[in-house]
Design a protein around this motif. Structure first.
Motif, short mmCIF file in Angstrom:
data_model
loop_
_atom_site.label_atom_id
_atom_site.label_comp_id
_atom_site.label_asym_id
_atom_site.label_seq_id
_atom_site.Cartn_x
_atom_site.Cartn_y
_atom_site.Cartn_z
N THR A 32 0.83 -1.17 0.21
CA THR A 32 -0.10 0.02 -0.01
C THR A 32 0.95 1.18 -0.04
OG1 THR A 32 -1.55 -1.27 1.26
CG2 THR A 32 -1.99 1.15 1.16
N PRO A 33 0.82 2.01 -1.00
CA PRO A 33 1.51 3.38 -1.02
C PRO A 33 1.28 4.27 0.30
CG PRO A 33 0.18 3.08 -3.08
CD PRO A 33 -0.14 2.09 -2.01
N ARG A 34 2.39 4.67 0.66
CA ARG A 34 2.36 5.64 2.02
C ARG A 34 1.45 6.77 1.76
NH1 ARG A 34 8.21 6.95 4.33
NH2 ARG A 34 9.06 5.14 4.21
N GLU A 35 1.23 7.35 0.56
CA GLU A 35 0.39 8.45 0.50
C GLU A 35 -1.07 8.01 0.72
OE1 GLU A 35 -0.81 11.87 1.21
OE2 GLU A 35 1.50 11.49 1.09
N PHE A 36 -1.43 6.79 0.19
CA PHE A 36 -2.69 6.44 0.27
C PHE A 36 -2.93 6.14 1.83
CE2 PHE A 36 -6.11 3.03 0.41
CZ PHE A 36 -7.00 3.73 -0.38
N VAL A 37 -2.13 5.56 2.51
CA VAL A 37 -2.43 5.03 3.99
C VAL A 37 -2.86 6.53 4.61
CG1 VAL A 37 -1.55 4.52 6.12
CG2 VAL A 37 -0.72 3.24 3.95
N VAL A 38 -2.04 7.57 4.16
CA VAL A 38 -2.21 8.99 4.76
C VAL A 38 -3.79 9.48 4.48
CG1 VAL A 38 -1.75 11.47 4.79
CG2 VAL A 38 -0.04 9.37 5.11
N VAL A 39 -4.05 9.22 3.35
CA VAL A 39 -5.56 9.79 2.96
C VAL A 39 -6.42 8.70 3.57
CG1 VAL A 39 -6.93 9.61 0.78
CG2 VAL A 39 -4.72 10.27 0.63
N VAL A 40 -6.37 7.57 3.74
CA VAL A 40 -7.43 6.86 4.43
C VAL A 40 -7.59 7.05 6.21
CG1 VAL A 40 -7.98 4.38 5.57
CG2 VAL A 40 -7.24 4.82 2.99
N LEU A 41 -6.43 7.52 6.79
CA LEU A 41 -6.42 7.96 7.99
C LEU A 41 -6.84 9.39 8.26
CD1 LEU A 41 -2.61 7.04 9.18
CD2 LEU A 41 -4.76 5.99 9.74
N LYS A 42 -6.76 10.24 7.10
CA LYS A 42 -7.47 11.54 7.25
C LYS A 42 -8.99 11.30 6.96
CE LYS A 42 -5.19 15.07 5.12
NZ LYS A 42 -4.39 15.36 3.86
N ALA A 43 -9.31 10.35 6.25
CA ALA A 43 -10.68 10.59 5.80
C ALA A 43 -11.58 9.81 6.94
CB ALA A 43 -10.90 9.63 4.44
N GLU A 44 -10.95 8.53 7.45
CA GLU A 44 -11.86 7.74 8.50
C GLU A 44 -11.63 8.27 9.91
OE1 GLU A 44 -14.15 5.62 7.44
OE2 GLU A 44 -14.80 5.61 9.54
N PHE A 45 -10.42 8.79 10.05
CA PHE A 45 -10.25 9.11 11.57
C PHE A 45 -9.82 10.74 11.95
CE2 PHE A 45 -8.79 4.60 10.77
CZ PHE A 45 -9.73 3.98 11.55
N ARG A 46 -10.21 11.41 10.77
CA ARG A 46 -10.24 12.66 11.26
C ARG A 46 -8.90 13.31 11.56
NH1 ARG A 46 -14.30 15.76 11.84
NH2 ARG A 46 -16.45 15.34 11.07
N MET A 47 -7.98 12.80 10.86
CA MET A 47 -6.69 13.46 11.23
C MET A 47 -6.17 14.48 10.36
SD MET A 47 -4.73 9.93 12.17
CE MET A 47 -4.90 8.87 13.75
N ASN A 48 -5.54 15.39 10.98
CA ASN A 48 -4.67 16.23 9.92
C ASN A 48 -3.39 15.56 9.23
OD1 ASN A 48 -2.44 16.57 11.53
ND2 ASN A 48 -3.39 18.25 12.32
N GLU A 49 -2.90 16.39 8.28
CA GLU A 49 -1.65 15.49 7.69
C GLU A 49 -0.54 15.02 8.26
OE1 GLU A 49 -1.91 15.35 3.89
OE2 GLU A 49 0.12 14.31 3.82
#
Ligand code: NFA
Length: 101
Positions: A32-49
């Protein structure tokens, strides 16, 4: 008044148990690409970058990272949704849950 009972009351009921919180855990994989993991974390867990990046990097380096803790049903729903978001894009990314001690 000489008949005041000063003995401590004996507890017959048990202490009320608060439901345990459950951890959502991000599991590393090689695909899984790093940037995609970041996108999922932001979308589902309301995290900032920067929060999402740190969690991603910790899982990448150590194998797993605790994302957040929730009541059990919320933890399970979020882990499932985040995992399905990745599967829908063809990635093996996995989120699991486990109860807190
Ligand atoms: N290890 C993955 C990579 O190098 C990134 C990743 C991090 C995947 C955290 C899953 C969880 N592309």
């Amino acid at each position: 008044m000489s008949d005041t009972d000063l003995r401590p009351r004996t507890r017959t009921d048990r202490k009320t148990q608060r439901p345990r919180l459950h951890k959502v855990i991000l599991v590393n994989d090689d695909y899984t690409p790093r940037e995609f993991v970041v996108v999922v974390l932001k979308a589902e867990f309301r995290m900032n970058e920067s929060q999402a990046y740190r969690v991603m990097l910790t899982a990448h380096q150590r194998g797993v990272c605790v994302v957040a803790v929730f009541a059990r049903d919320i933890a399970e729903t979020k882990a499932t949704r985040a995992t399905e978001m990745a599967r829908s894009q063809g990635y093996p990314l996995l989120f699991t849950t486990e109860p807190e001690e």
